[in-house]
Write a protein that holds these residues in place. Structure first.
Motif, PDB file in Angstrom:
ATOM      1  N   ASP A  98       0.864  -1.177   0.000  1.00  0.00           N
ATOM      2  CA  ASP A  98       0.000   0.000   0.000  1.00  0.00           C
ATOM      3  C   ASP A  98       0.903   1.230   0.000  1.00  0.00           C
ATOM      4  O   ASP A  98       1.676   1.437   0.931  1.00  0.00           O
ATOM      5  N   THR A  99       0.822   2.024  -1.071  1.00  0.00           N
ATOM      6  CA  THR A  99       1.680   3.214  -1.140  1.00  0.00           C
ATOM      7  C   THR A  99       1.245   4.287  -0.151  1.00  0.00           C
ATOM      8  O   THR A  99       2.033   5.181   0.179  1.00  0.00           O
ATOM      9  N   GLN A 125      -6.417  17.405 -14.686  1.00  0.00           N
ATOM     10  CA  GLN A 125      -7.642  16.922 -15.322  1.00  0.00           C
ATOM     11  C   GLN A 125      -7.338  15.727 -16.231  1.00  0.00           C
ATOM     12  O   GLN A 125      -8.198  14.915 -16.516  1.00  0.00           O
ATOM     13  N   SER A 126      -6.104  15.652 -16.663  1.00  0.00           N
ATOM     14  CA  SER A 126      -5.597  14.481 -17.364  1.00  0.00           C
ATOM     15  C   SER A 126      -4.156  14.271 -16.911  1.00  0.00           C
ATOM     16  O   SER A 126      -3.534  15.163 -16.322  1.00  0.00           O
ATOM     17  N   GLY A 127      -3.640  13.088 -17.186  1.00  0.00           N
ATOM     18  CA  GLY A 127      -2.261  12.833 -16.795  1.00  0.00           C
ATOM     19  C   GLY A 127      -1.940  11.355 -16.765  1.00  0.00           C
ATOM     20  O   GLY A 127      -2.744  10.516 -17.194  1.00  0.00           O
ATOM     21  N   TYR A 128      -0.759  11.047 -16.256  1.00  0.00           N
ATOM     22  CA  TYR A 128      -0.393   9.643 -16.104  1.00  0.00           C
ATOM     23  C   TYR A 128       0.572   9.478 -14.930  1.00  0.00           C
ATOM     24  O   TYR A 128       1.245  10.416 -14.507  1.00  0.00           O
ATOM     25  N   ILE A 129       0.585   8.243 -14.401  1.00  0.00           N
ATOM     26  CA  ILE A 129       1.550   7.818 -13.389  1.00  0.00           C
ATOM     27  C   ILE A 129       2.295   6.619 -13.956  1.00  0.00           C
ATOM     28  O   ILE A 129       1.670   5.625 -14.337  1.00  0.00           O
ATOM     29  N   ALA A 130       3.607   6.698 -14.046  1.00  0.00           N
ATOM     30  CA  ALA A 130       4.435   5.568 -14.465  1.00  0.00           C
ATOM     31  C   ALA A 130       5.168   5.040 -13.246  1.00  0.00           C
ATOM     32  O   ALA A 130       5.750   5.816 -12.478  1.00  0.00           O
ATOM     33  N   SER A 131       5.116   3.731 -13.047  1.00  0.00           N
ATOM     34  CA  SER A 131       5.740   3.154 -11.863  1.00  0.00           C
ATOM     35  C   SER A 131       6.332   1.797 -12.209  1.00  0.00           C
ATOM     36  O   SER A 131       5.606   0.823 -12.390  1.00  0.00           O
ATOM     37  N   ASP A 132       7.659   1.724 -12.330  1.00  0.00           N
ATOM     38  CA  ASP A 132       8.350   0.454 -12.540  1.00  0.00           C
ATOM     39  C   ASP A 132       8.596  -0.215 -11.197  1.00  0.00           C
ATOM     40  O   ASP A 132       8.904   0.462 -10.214  1.00  0.00           O
ATOM     41  N   ILE A 133       8.454  -1.521 -11.152  1.00  0.00           N
ATOM     42  CA  ILE A 133       8.742  -2.246  -9.918  1.00  0.00           C
ATOM     43  C   ILE A 133       9.774  -3.337 -10.171  1.00  0.00           C
ATOM     44  O   ILE A 133       9.855  -3.890 -11.260  1.00  0.00           O
ATOM     45  N   ASP A 134      10.546  -3.622  -9.166  1.00  0.00           N
ATOM     46  CA  ASP A 134      11.468  -4.759  -9.118  1.00  0.00           C
ATOM     47  C   ASP A 134      11.336  -5.314  -7.713  1.00  0.00           C
ATOM     48  O   ASP A 134      12.110  -4.981  -6.820  1.00  0.00           O
ATOM     49  N   TRP A 135      10.311  -6.127  -7.527  1.00  0.00           N
ATOM     50  CA  TRP A 135       9.904  -6.574  -6.192  1.00  0.00           C
ATOM     51  C   TRP A 135      10.005  -8.085  -6.037  1.00  0.00           C
ATOM     52  O   TRP A 135       9.717  -8.835  -6.972  1.00  0.00           O
ATOM     53  N   GLY A 136      10.368  -8.523  -4.859  1.00  0.00           N
ATOM     54  CA  GLY A 136      10.190  -9.915  -4.478  1.00  0.00           C
ATOM     55  C   GLY A 136       8.793 -10.055  -3.919  1.00  0.00           C
ATOM     56  O   GLY A 136       8.567  -9.804  -2.729  1.00  0.00           O
ATOM     57  N   ILE A 137       7.833 -10.433  -4.752  1.00  0.00           N
ATOM     58  CA  ILE A 137       6.431 -10.446  -4.310  1.00  0.00           C
ATOM     59  C   ILE A 137       6.134 -11.612  -3.368  1.00  0.00           C
ATOM     60  O   ILE A 137       5.162 -11.578  -2.617  1.00  0.00           O
ATOM     61  N   ALA A 138       6.969 -12.663  -3.407  1.00  0.00           N
ATOM     62  CA  ALA A 138       6.900 -13.757  -2.437  1.00  0.00           C
ATOM     63  C   ALA A 138       8.318 -14.002  -1.954  1.00  0.00           C
ATOM     64  O   ALA A 138       9.238 -14.114  -2.772  1.00  0.00           O
ATOM     65  N   ASN A 145      14.384  -9.984   1.716  1.00  0.00           N
ATOM     66  CA  ASN A 145      15.776 -10.335   1.481  1.00  0.00           C
ATOM     67  C   ASN A 145      16.159 -10.165   0.016  1.00  0.00           C
ATOM     68  O   ASN A 145      17.330 -10.113  -0.327  1.00  0.00           O
ATOM     69  N   TYR A 146      15.148 -10.113  -0.873  1.00  0.00           N
ATOM     70  CA  TYR A 146      15.397  -9.945  -2.291  1.00  0.00           C
ATOM     71  C   TYR A 146      15.938  -8.547  -2.571  1.00  0.00           C
ATOM     72  O   TYR A 146      15.596  -7.576  -1.893  1.00  0.00           O
ATOM     73  N   ASN A 147      16.775  -8.448  -3.616  1.00  0.00           N
ATOM     74  CA  ASN A 147      17.256  -7.149  -4.091  1.00  0.00           C
ATOM     75  C   ASN A 147      17.971  -6.371  -2.989  1.00  0.00           C
ATOM     76  O   ASN A 147      17.688  -5.183  -2.746  1.00  0.00           O
ATOM     77  N   ASP A 148      18.877  -7.077  -2.282  1.00  0.00           N
ATOM     78  CA  ASP A 148      19.687  -6.461  -1.221  1.00  0.00           C
ATOM     79  C   ASP A 148      18.836  -5.860  -0.107  1.00  0.00           C
ATOM     80  O   ASP A 148      19.159  -4.808   0.461  1.00  0.00           O
ATOM     81  N   GLY A 149      17.723  -6.541   0.178  1.00  0.00           N
ATOM     82  CA  GLY A 149      16.890  -6.081   1.279  1.00  0.00           C
ATOM     83  C   GLY A 149      16.047  -4.865   0.967  1.00  0.00           C
ATOM     84  O   GLY A 149      15.574  -4.178   1.875  1.00  0.00           O
ATOM     85  N   TYR A 150      15.828  -4.595  -0.318  1.00  0.00           N
ATOM     86  CA  TYR A 150      14.973  -3.475  -0.716  1.00  0.00           C
ATOM     87  C   TYR A 150      13.618  -3.630  -0.037  1.00  0.00           C
ATOM     88  O   TYR A 150      13.034  -4.697  -0.033  1.00  0.00           O
ATOM     89  N   GLY A 151      13.081  -2.549   0.526  1.00  0.00           N
ATOM     90  CA  GLY A 151      11.946  -2.647   1.441  1.00  0.00           C
ATOM     91  C   GLY A 151      10.567  -2.761   0.846  1.00  0.00           C
ATOM     92  O   GLY A 151       9.586  -2.606   1.559  1.00  0.00           O
ATOM     93  N   LEU A 152      10.459  -3.012  -0.450  1.00  0.00           N
ATOM     94  CA  LEU A 152       9.138  -3.136  -1.062  1.00  0.00           C
ATOM     95  C   LEU A 152       9.006  -4.493  -1.728  1.00  0.00           C
ATOM     96  O   LEU A 152       9.984  -5.004  -2.273  1.00  0.00           O
ATOM     97  N   PRO A 153       7.835  -5.098  -1.705  1.00  0.00           N
ATOM     98  CA  PRO A 153       6.614  -4.630  -1.050  1.00  0.00           C
ATOM     99  C   PRO A 153       6.721  -4.755   0.466  1.00  0.00           C
ATOM    100  O   PRO A 153       7.610  -5.443   0.972  1.00  0.00           O
ATOM    101  N   ASN A 154       5.800  -4.099   1.175  1.00  0.00           N
ATOM    102  CA  ASN A 154       5.929  -4.100   2.634  1.00  0.00           C
ATOM    103  C   ASN A 154       5.288  -5.321   3.297  1.00  0.00           C
ATOM    104  O   ASN A 154       5.395  -5.486   4.501  1.00  0.00           O
TER     105      ASN A 154
END
Length: 237
Positions: A98-99, A125-138, A145-154
């Motif tokens: 959850d962001t 009124q218009s626009g975009y959000i770009a969001s790349d992820i590199d997550w250990g989802i499981a 512990n994935y990606n040197d302990g990167y804290g996402l997802p929480n």
């Protein structure tokens, strides 16, 4: 959150990459919002005990909206994972990240993240959000512990459901990854789901993880591990 354009499967690790844009459209009147991504199945992995350490995803997420009477000034992204085997959920639809509500501004996010706002009368009124992820989802023990302990997802999913129990066994698990986007005005009143605005856009992708438990074996040979013994026979008199 950097994107890596590759797919790999080594030992107890499963990695899969998103390529392209399966899109889900939400609309109401002239206001629209779209979001989407597509993820390919990773190669099967084999480990001695049928266990894996993590399942990671590299994916490009993008939300676009247009035709909003009120400008979108804030957003929130909810990411869910469901694990299925033989058509049944073994780990139900669970929130892994959850962001929280964040400002839509050029300063939002890190690498691979971007916000762009436009509009005829008011920015947003218009626009975009770009969001790349590199997550250990499981992840093992549900720890980052994935990606040197990167804290996402929480709140990553567990890896235990992927385990192939039994010598020579195979387990196939369908992973359903879903992101739900919420847009707000400057007072943090939700715009999505309101009359004249689209429903909350959803981006949903799925892929299958195949894990093999290597069958145990033994063998004999004539190699001398220490290199100090000759294969010979001797008779003394």
């Amino acid at each position: 959150m950097e994107r890596r354009d590759f797919t790999k499967a080594v030992g107890g690790i499963v990695t899969t990459t998103a390529f392209g844009g399966a899109t889900l459209l939400a609309s109401s009147g002239g206001a629209t919002a779209t979001a989407g991504s597509t993820i390919d199945n990773p190669s099967a992995v084999t480990s001695d005990d049928g266990e894996i350490s993590y399942v990671s995803v590299q994916s490009t997420g993008r939300l676009q909206w247009d035709g909003f009477d009120k400008a979108a000034k804030k957003a929130r992204i909810l990411t869910y994972v469901t694990l299925r085997q033989d058509g049944s959920a073994v780990w139900g639809e669970n929130l892994i990240h959850d962001t929280g509500v964040f400002e839509l501004s050029s300063s939002w996010g890190g690498s691979g993240e971007e916000v762009s706002l436009a509009g005829d009368h008011e920015s947003g009124q218009s626009g975009y959000i770009a969001s790349d992820i590199d997550w250990g989802i499981a992840q093992e023990n549900r720890e980052n512990n994935y990606n040197d302990g990167y804290g996402l997802p929480n709140n990553p999913a567990p890896v235990s459901p992927f385990t192939a129990d039994g010598d020579g066994a195979q387990e196939q698990t369908k992973v359903v990854l879903q992101s739900v986007y919420i847009l707000y005005d400057g007072n943090e009143s939700e715009l999505t789901e309101q009359s004249g605005y689209p429903a909350r856009p959803e981006a949903s992708s799925s892929f299958v993880v195949t894990v093999n438990n290597e069958e145990s074996s033994t063998s004999f040979g004539d190699a001398d591990g220490e290199g100090d013994t000759e294969d010979s026979a001797e008779v003394g008199v």
